[in-house]
Scaffold this active site. Structure first.
Site, PDB file in Angstrom:
ATOM      1  N   ASN A   1     -10.347  -0.042   0.166  1.00 19.22           N
ATOM      2  CA  ASN A   1      -8.882   0.035   0.168  1.00 19.22           C
ATOM      3  C   ASN A   1      -8.355  -0.522  -1.159  1.00 19.22           C
ATOM      4  O   ASN A   1      -8.457  -1.719  -1.408  1.00 19.22           O
ATOM      5  CB  ASN A   1      -8.370  -0.780   1.357  1.00 19.22           C
ATOM      6  CG  ASN A   1      -6.862  -0.799   1.470  1.00 19.22           C
ATOM      7  OD1 ASN A   1      -6.149  -0.450   0.531  1.00 19.22           O
ATOM      8  ND2 ASN A   1      -6.360  -1.233   2.607  1.00 19.22           N
TER       9      ASN A   1
ATOM     10  N   CYS B   1       0.820  -1.232   0.000  1.00 19.03           N
ATOM     11  CA  CYS B   1       0.000   0.000   0.000  1.00 19.03           C
ATOM     12  C   CYS B   1       0.845   1.270   0.000  1.00 19.03           C
ATOM     13  O   CYS B   1       0.323   2.361  -0.202  1.00 19.03           O
ATOM     14  CB  CYS B   1      -0.945  -0.008   1.194  1.00 19.03           C
ATOM     15  SG  CYS B   1      -1.976  -1.481   1.252  1.00 19.03           S
TER      16      CYS B   1
ATOM     17  N   HIS C   1      -2.889   6.991   2.234  1.00 21.11           N
ATOM     18  CA  HIS C   1      -3.424   5.702   1.789  1.00 21.11           C
ATOM     19  C   HIS C   1      -4.781   5.472   2.461  1.00 21.11           C
ATOM     20  O   HIS C   1      -4.928   5.663   3.670  1.00 21.11           O
ATOM     21  CB  HIS C   1      -2.435   4.590   2.147  1.00 21.11           C
ATOM     22  CG  HIS C   1      -3.034   3.224   2.013  1.00 21.11           C
ATOM     23  ND1 HIS C   1      -3.678   2.821   0.864  1.00 21.11           N
ATOM     24  CD2 HIS C   1      -3.119   2.181   2.895  1.00 21.11           C
ATOM     25  CE1 HIS C   1      -4.116   1.590   1.036  1.00 21.11           C
ATOM     26  NE2 HIS C   1      -3.803   1.183   2.246  1.00 21.11           N
TER      27      HIS C   1
HETATM   28  N1  ACO Z   1     -18.426  -8.335   9.702  1.00 21.30           N
HETATM   29  C1  ACO Z   1     -18.854  -8.639  10.931  1.00 21.30           C
HETATM   30  N2  ACO Z   1     -18.035  -9.020  11.903  1.00 21.30           N
HETATM   31  C2  ACO Z   1     -16.743  -9.104  11.632  1.00 21.30           C
HETATM   32  C3  ACO Z   1     -16.215  -8.793  10.364  1.00 21.30           C
HETATM   33  C4  ACO Z   1     -17.126  -8.406   9.376  1.00 21.30           C
HETATM   34  N3  ACO Z   1     -16.734  -8.078   8.127  1.00 21.30           N
HETATM   35  N4  ACO Z   1     -14.876  -8.958  10.395  1.00 21.30           N
HETATM   36  C5  ACO Z   1     -14.565  -9.355  11.625  1.00 21.30           C
HETATM   37  N5  ACO Z   1     -15.674  -9.435  12.374  1.00 21.30           N
HETATM   38  C6  ACO Z   1     -15.810  -9.835  13.787  1.00 21.30           C
HETATM   39  C7  ACO Z   1     -14.672 -10.718  14.241  1.00 21.30           C
HETATM   40  O1  ACO Z   1     -14.927 -12.063  13.924  1.00 21.30           O
HETATM   41  C8  ACO Z   1     -14.692 -10.465  15.722  1.00 21.30           C
HETATM   42  O2  ACO Z   1     -15.727 -11.232  16.287  1.00 21.30           O
HETATM   43  P1  ACO Z   1     -15.538 -11.906  17.756  1.00 21.30           P
HETATM   44  O3  ACO Z   1     -15.343 -10.748  18.681  1.00 21.30           O
HETATM   45  O4  ACO Z   1     -16.825 -12.633  17.928  1.00 21.30           O
HETATM   46  O5  ACO Z   1     -14.335 -12.762  17.627  1.00 21.30           O
HETATM   47  C9  ACO Z   1     -15.092  -9.005  15.824  1.00 21.30           C
HETATM   48  O6  ACO Z   1     -15.714  -8.666  14.588  1.00 21.30           O
HETATM   49  C10 ACO Z   1     -13.930  -8.082  16.059  1.00 21.30           C
HETATM   50  O7  ACO Z   1     -12.902  -8.428  15.132  1.00 21.30           O
HETATM   51  P2  ACO Z   1     -11.559  -7.656  15.059  1.00 21.30           P
HETATM   52  O8  ACO Z   1     -10.713  -8.188  13.950  1.00 21.30           O
HETATM   53  O9  ACO Z   1     -10.974  -7.621  16.435  1.00 21.30           O
HETATM   54  O10 ACO Z   1     -12.122  -6.230  14.656  1.00 21.30           O
HETATM   55  P3  ACO Z   1     -11.429  -4.845  14.749  1.00 21.30           P
HETATM   56  O11 ACO Z   1     -12.198  -3.966  15.632  1.00 21.30           O
HETATM   57  O12 ACO Z   1      -9.950  -4.962  15.017  1.00 21.30           O
HETATM   58  O13 ACO Z   1     -11.623  -4.325  13.272  1.00 21.30           O
HETATM   59  C11 ACO Z   1     -10.291  -4.033  11.284  1.00 21.30           C
HETATM   60  C12 ACO Z   1     -11.021  -5.018  12.174  1.00 21.30           C
HETATM   61  C13 ACO Z   1     -11.325  -3.106  10.692  1.00 21.30           C
HETATM   62  C14 ACO Z   1      -9.572  -4.764  10.168  1.00 21.30           C
HETATM   63  C15 ACO Z   1      -9.287  -3.263  12.159  1.00 21.30           C
HETATM   64  O14 ACO Z   1      -8.425  -4.149  12.828  1.00 21.30           O
HETATM   65  C16 ACO Z   1      -8.501  -2.291  11.420  1.00 21.30           C
HETATM   66  O15 ACO Z   1      -8.976  -1.237  11.055  1.00 21.30           O
HETATM   67  N6  ACO Z   1      -7.212  -2.602  11.180  1.00 21.30           N
HETATM   68  C17 ACO Z   1      -6.371  -1.752  10.386  1.00 21.30           C
HETATM   69  C18 ACO Z   1      -5.861  -2.585   9.290  1.00 21.30           C
HETATM   70  C19 ACO Z   1      -6.417  -2.234   7.966  1.00 21.30           C
HETATM   71  O16 ACO Z   1      -7.183  -1.333   7.729  1.00 21.30           O
HETATM   72  N7  ACO Z   1      -5.941  -3.008   7.044  1.00 21.30           N
HETATM   73  C20 ACO Z   1      -6.222  -2.781   5.688  1.00 21.30           C
HETATM   74  C21 ACO Z   1      -5.193  -3.438   4.849  1.00 21.30           C
HETATM   75  S1  ACO Z   1      -3.599  -3.053   5.335  1.00 21.30           S
HETATM   76  C22 ACO Z   1      -3.252  -1.599   4.705  1.00 21.30           C
HETATM   77  O17 ACO Z   1      -3.890  -1.126   3.804  1.00 21.30           O
HETATM   78  C23 ACO Z   1      -2.146  -0.889   5.324  1.00 21.30           C
END
Ligand code: ACO
Length: 327
Positions: free
Chosen positions: A282, A111, A252
């Site tokens: 993204n 990215c 990004h």
């Molecule tokens: N829909 C519904 N529930 C979901 C989904 C979904 N699409 N995805 C995950 N969940 C659930 C999980 O299973 C988990 O359930 P549980 O508590 O019963 O186990 C719960 O939601 C929380 O999951 P987490 O992964 O802990 O969710 P989090 O709050 O961390 O959000 C996210 C996930 C949005 C990816 C977050 O970690 C984030 O913003 N990370 C930044 C990374 C990013 O944006 N990466 C993009 C690519 S990398 C880049 O471009 C640099």
């Protein structure tokens, strides 16, 4: 002699997939996706590969500028989703647009790819040997996403964008600050290629699982919050500027919550962070050039208006970095 960004352009594949569309085959909801990421929809290729998206963006740039593709000296294309390991996607774009006098290569910094490609192009132009260079960022993330994994499938989209650099009396490039940390590569991996020749040791690895994009979401979030505010602060200092001089941060587009957290930590108002994440999701290396091109098309910024734009990219590798330009 300086280097100027003279033209921008982008192409997004026409098929729109809404959050609601994803609920047909994933256990997710529009509310969860919007609240955690800010994404409402994404553009998904129904067959066009990365080189085709990139060639369409390149043709938009050439048409806007009114020049022939034969005038292009080089094409640098940032992608983590090339059509193939060989030829490079940049060479495929060359063939599609007829840029017969260009030399062409890809850059993979996930990215952060577009920021790395722009830096590389800038230094090539500084040599004084080239007059016009195309810098592109293009991805079909949809081909490396596991569409059965709701934690990653909802995040990504496809698209391509870019810009034309030209030799000029004025200079748009103010400062840059680039970094990598390979020791933390495991936080984001995709398309793992194992050695499977007849002489290789047997392995129990399930190769197919690793071909999909795998991400430690929390790990990436922590990395971005620690690293990106620092590169923004550092590049501002390297440019002998103060934060208030920055008119737009074109970061990004990974997640709206990341942009909010970066804005808070770096103490730059969120209103200065341009965003199209709701519309595009993204798009990895394409996100910055697509957003810049949309800003130019909508009149939010104009080439020659003197605004300071800070590009900041971050992603797999791990890689991160920033460039400031004065348009
Ligand atoms: N829909 C519904 N529930 C979901 C989904 C979904 N699409 N995805 C995950 N969940 C659930 C999980 O299973 C988990 O359930 P549980 O508590 O019963 O186990 C719960 O939601 C929380 O999951 P987490 O992964 O802990 O969710 P989090 O709050 O961390 O959000 C996210 C996930 C949005 C990816 C977050 O970690 C984030 O913003 N990370 C930044 C990374 C990013 O944006 N990466 C993009 C690519 S990398 C880049 O471009 C640099």
């Amino acid at each position: 002699m300086g280097i100027k960004i003279t033209t921008t352009g982008h192409y997004l594949p026409p098929h729109i997939v809404s959050n609601h569309d994803l609920t047909a085959f994933l256990d997710t909801s529009d509310e969860w996706i919007k609240k955690r990421t800010g994404i409402s929809q994404r553009y998904i290729s129904t067959g066009e590969n990365t080189s085709e998206l990139a060639a369409k963006a390149a043709n938009v740039i050439l048409e806007k500028r009114g020049i022939s593709s034969e005038e292009i000296d080089f094409i640098i294309l940032a992608t983590m989703t090339p059509d193939a390991s060989s030829p490079s996607t940049a060479c495929l774009v060359q063939e599609k647009i007829g840029a017969t006098n260009a030399f062409c290569f890809d850059i993979n910094a996930a990215c952060s790819g577009f920021v790395y490609a722009l830096s590389t192009a800038c230094h090539l132009m500084r040599s004084g040997m080239y007059k016009k260079g195309l810098v592109l960022g293009a991805e079909t993330m949809s081909k490396i996403v596991n569409w059965e994994d709701r934690s990653t499938a909802v995040l990504f989209g496809d698209g391509a964008g870019g810009l034309l650099l030209e030799e000029s009396e004025t200079d748009h490039f103010v400062a840059e600050d680039l970094h990598s940390d390979g020791s933390r590569f495991i936080a984001l991996t995709a398309d793992d290629k194992k050695v499977t020749n007849p002489f290789a040791a047997a392995t129990d690895d399930v190769v197919t699982a690793k071909q999909y994009l795998q991400m430690d979401g929390r790990g990436i979030f922590d990395f971005v919050i620690r690293s990106v505010p620092k590169t923004i602060t550092d590049v501002v200092a390297k440019g002998n500027l103060v934060k208030e001089d920055i008119d737009w941060v074109v970061a990004h587009q990974a997640n709206i919550r990341l942009l909010e957290a970066i804005s808070k930590k770096v103490k730059l108002p969120l209103s200065k962070f341009a965003s199209n994440i709701a519309e595009t999701g993204n798009t990895s290396a394409a996100s910055i050039p697509v957003l810049l091109s949309q800003m130019v098309d909508s009149g939010q910024v104009a080439i020659g208006d003197g605004s300071h734009i800070l590009f900041t990219g971050f992603g797999g590798g791990l890689t991160w970095g920033s460039i400031i330009i004065k348009l």
